[in-house]
Design a protein around this motif. Structure first.
Motif, PDB file in Angstrom:
ATOM      1  N   PRO A  38       0.837  -1.205   0.000  1.00  0.00           N
ATOM      2  CA  PRO A  38       0.000   0.000   0.000  1.00  0.00           C
ATOM      3  C   PRO A  38       0.873   1.256   0.000  1.00  0.00           C
ATOM      4  O   PRO A  38       1.956   1.270   0.585  1.00  0.00           O
ATOM      5  CB  PRO A  38      -0.787  -0.104   1.303  1.00  0.00           C
ATOM      6  N   ASP A  39       0.408   2.291  -0.645  1.00  0.00           N
ATOM      7  CA  ASP A  39       1.110   3.571  -0.650  1.00  0.00           C
ATOM      8  C   ASP A  39       1.078   4.167   0.752  1.00  0.00           C
ATOM      9  O   ASP A  39       0.077   4.089   1.451  1.00  0.00           O
ATOM     10  CB  ASP A  39       0.428   4.518  -1.644  1.00  0.00           C
ATOM     11  N   ILE A  40       2.171   4.780   1.165  1.00  0.00           N
ATOM     12  CA  ILE A  40       2.302   5.329   2.517  1.00  0.00           C
ATOM     13  C   ILE A  40       1.231   6.380   2.815  1.00  0.00           C
ATOM     14  O   ILE A  40       0.732   6.463   3.938  1.00  0.00           O
ATOM     15  CB  ILE A  40       3.721   5.881   2.756  1.00  0.00           C
ATOM     16  N   VAL A  81      -4.998  -0.742   2.283  1.00  0.00           N
ATOM     17  CA  VAL A  81      -4.981  -1.752   1.233  1.00  0.00           C
ATOM     18  C   VAL A  81      -5.819  -1.278   0.052  1.00  0.00           C
ATOM     19  O   VAL A  81      -5.426  -1.426  -1.103  1.00  0.00           O
ATOM     20  CB  VAL A  81      -5.492  -3.108   1.756  1.00  0.00           C
ATOM     21  N   ASN A  82      -6.991  -0.715   0.335  1.00  0.00           N
ATOM     22  CA  ASN A  82      -7.845  -0.117  -0.691  1.00  0.00           C
ATOM     23  C   ASN A  82      -7.809   1.395  -0.528  1.00  0.00           C
ATOM     24  O   ASN A  82      -7.959   1.907   0.580  1.00  0.00           O
ATOM     25  CB  ASN A  82      -9.289  -0.596  -0.562  1.00  0.00           C
ATOM     26  N   ARG A  83      -7.606   2.071  -1.626  1.00  0.00           N
ATOM     27  CA  ARG A  83      -7.620   3.539  -1.586  1.00  0.00           C
ATOM     28  C   ARG A  83      -9.043   4.036  -1.402  1.00  0.00           C
ATOM     29  O   ARG A  83      -9.993   3.438  -1.885  1.00  0.00           O
ATOM     30  CB  ARG A  83      -7.051   4.103  -2.888  1.00  0.00           C
ATOM     31  N   ILE A  84      -9.148   5.161  -0.719  1.00  0.00           N
ATOM     32  CA  ILE A  84     -10.458   5.754  -0.460  1.00  0.00           C
ATOM     33  C   ILE A  84     -10.683   6.852  -1.494  1.00  0.00           C
ATOM     34  O   ILE A  84      -9.892   7.787  -1.586  1.00  0.00           O
ATOM     35  CB  ILE A  84     -10.539   6.344   0.961  1.00  0.00           C
ATOM     36  N   PRO A 111       4.118  11.425   6.042  1.00  0.00           N
ATOM     37  CA  PRO A 111       3.605  10.125   6.462  1.00  0.00           C
ATOM     38  C   PRO A 111       4.760   9.196   6.839  1.00  0.00           C
ATOM     39  O   PRO A 111       5.751   9.107   6.132  1.00  0.00           O
ATOM     40  CB  PRO A 111       2.883   9.607   5.214  1.00  0.00           C
ATOM     41  N   SER A 112       4.635   8.534   7.980  1.00  0.00           N
ATOM     42  CA  SER A 112       5.716   7.679   8.465  1.00  0.00           C
ATOM     43  C   SER A 112       5.445   6.201   8.262  1.00  0.00           C
ATOM     44  O   SER A 112       6.361   5.398   8.308  1.00  0.00           O
ATOM     45  CB  SER A 112       5.935   7.927   9.958  1.00  0.00           C
ATOM     46  N   GLY A 113       4.198   5.825   8.078  1.00  0.00           N
ATOM     47  CA  GLY A 113       3.864   4.419   7.970  1.00  0.00           C
ATOM     48  C   GLY A 113       3.637   3.764   9.319  1.00  0.00           C
ATOM     49  O   GLY A 113       3.219   2.626   9.399  1.00  0.00           O
ATOM     50  N   ARG A 114       3.916   4.482  10.397  1.00  0.00           N
ATOM     51  CA  ARG A 114       3.673   3.976  11.745  1.00  0.00           C
ATOM     52  C   ARG A 114       2.300   4.451  12.197  1.00  0.00           C
ATOM     53  O   ARG A 114       1.920   5.590  11.945  1.00  0.00           O
ATOM     54  CB  ARG A 114       4.735   4.488  12.703  1.00  0.00           C
ATOM     55  N   PRO A 115       1.542   3.593  12.893  1.00  0.00           N
ATOM     56  CA  PRO A 115       0.216   4.025  13.338  1.00  0.00           C
ATOM     57  C   PRO A 115       0.322   5.118  14.392  1.00  0.00           C
ATOM     58  O   PRO A 115       1.271   5.151  15.176  1.00  0.00           O
ATOM     59  CB  PRO A 115      -0.396   2.756  13.926  1.00  0.00           C
ATOM     60  N   SER A 116      -0.646   6.005  14.408  1.00  0.00           N
ATOM     61  CA  SER A 116      -0.688   7.036  15.438  1.00  0.00           C
ATOM     62  C   SER A 116      -1.226   6.424  16.719  1.00  0.00           C
ATOM     63  O   SER A 116      -1.837   5.359  16.712  1.00  0.00           O
ATOM     64  CB  SER A 116      -1.580   8.196  14.992  1.00  0.00           C
ATOM     65  N   LEU A 117      -1.009   7.097  17.827  1.00  0.00           N
ATOM     66  CA  LEU A 117      -1.484   6.605  19.116  1.00  0.00           C
ATOM     67  C   LEU A 117      -2.997   6.414  19.094  1.00  0.00           C
ATOM     68  O   LEU A 117      -3.512   5.430  19.617  1.00  0.00           O
ATOM     69  CB  LEU A 117      -1.084   7.574  20.239  1.00  0.00           C
TER      70      LEU A 117
END
Length: 154
Positions: A38-40, A81-84, A111-117
């Motif tokens: 998936p794109d970041i 996975v799916n673009r919005i 965008p870091s690719g890490r989930p936010s809190l």
């Protein structure tokens, strides 16, 4: 590597001879498949959707029903996975009571690719508890969190 002569007057084939049209050219030049990752930016948008959904207390099923998709589709959106699409992002923002712009990363943060809190289960509750404790308790909790994070990296 296949070289194709694209100069005016050339036939477009690798040897300069016309040999049957575009079908032959397609066989001669391999097409690279698109990345399955998936794109970041899509991951970051999905993370922000998840964070807002959790913040307002909606399940994936509830959000899906409110915008006319399945909870599986919400899962795919949230993972990137799916673009919005723009229209779907507008529906999501309305269902969550936020602006469409709030579901995009800000210009200051890449965008870091890490989930936010906020996108992690318990993240909002952890942040609220952190705010509620004293500065000394925050320092102690932060020390414990750092030690745990180091242990998981090593």
């Amino acid at each position: 590597m296949v070289k194709i002569d694209l100069r005016p007057g050339s036939s477009g084939s690798k040897d300069g001879h016309h040999n049957g049209g575009t079908a032959d050219m397609a066989k001669e030049t391999p097409i690279q498949p698109l990345s399955r990752q998936p794109d970041i930016v899509d991951v970051t948008v999905g993370d922000l959707v998840r964070s807002e959904r959790i913040r307002v207390g909606l399940s994936q099923t509830q959000l899906g029903e409110s915008i006319g998709v399945t909870f599986q589709q919400i899962q795919k959106y949230e993972r990137g996975v799916n673009r919005i699409s723009a229209s779907m992002l507008t529906r999501i923002a309305r269902a969550l009571g936020v602006s469409v712009a709030s579901l995009f990363p800000s210009d200051e943060e890449a965008p870091s690719g890490r989930p936010s809190l906020g996108a992690i289960a318990g993240g909002h509750e952890l942040a609220e508890c952190y705010i509620a404790i004293s500065p000394n308790e925050r320092a102690a909790l932060l020390g414990v969190a750092r030690a745990l994070a180091r242990r998981n990296v090593d």
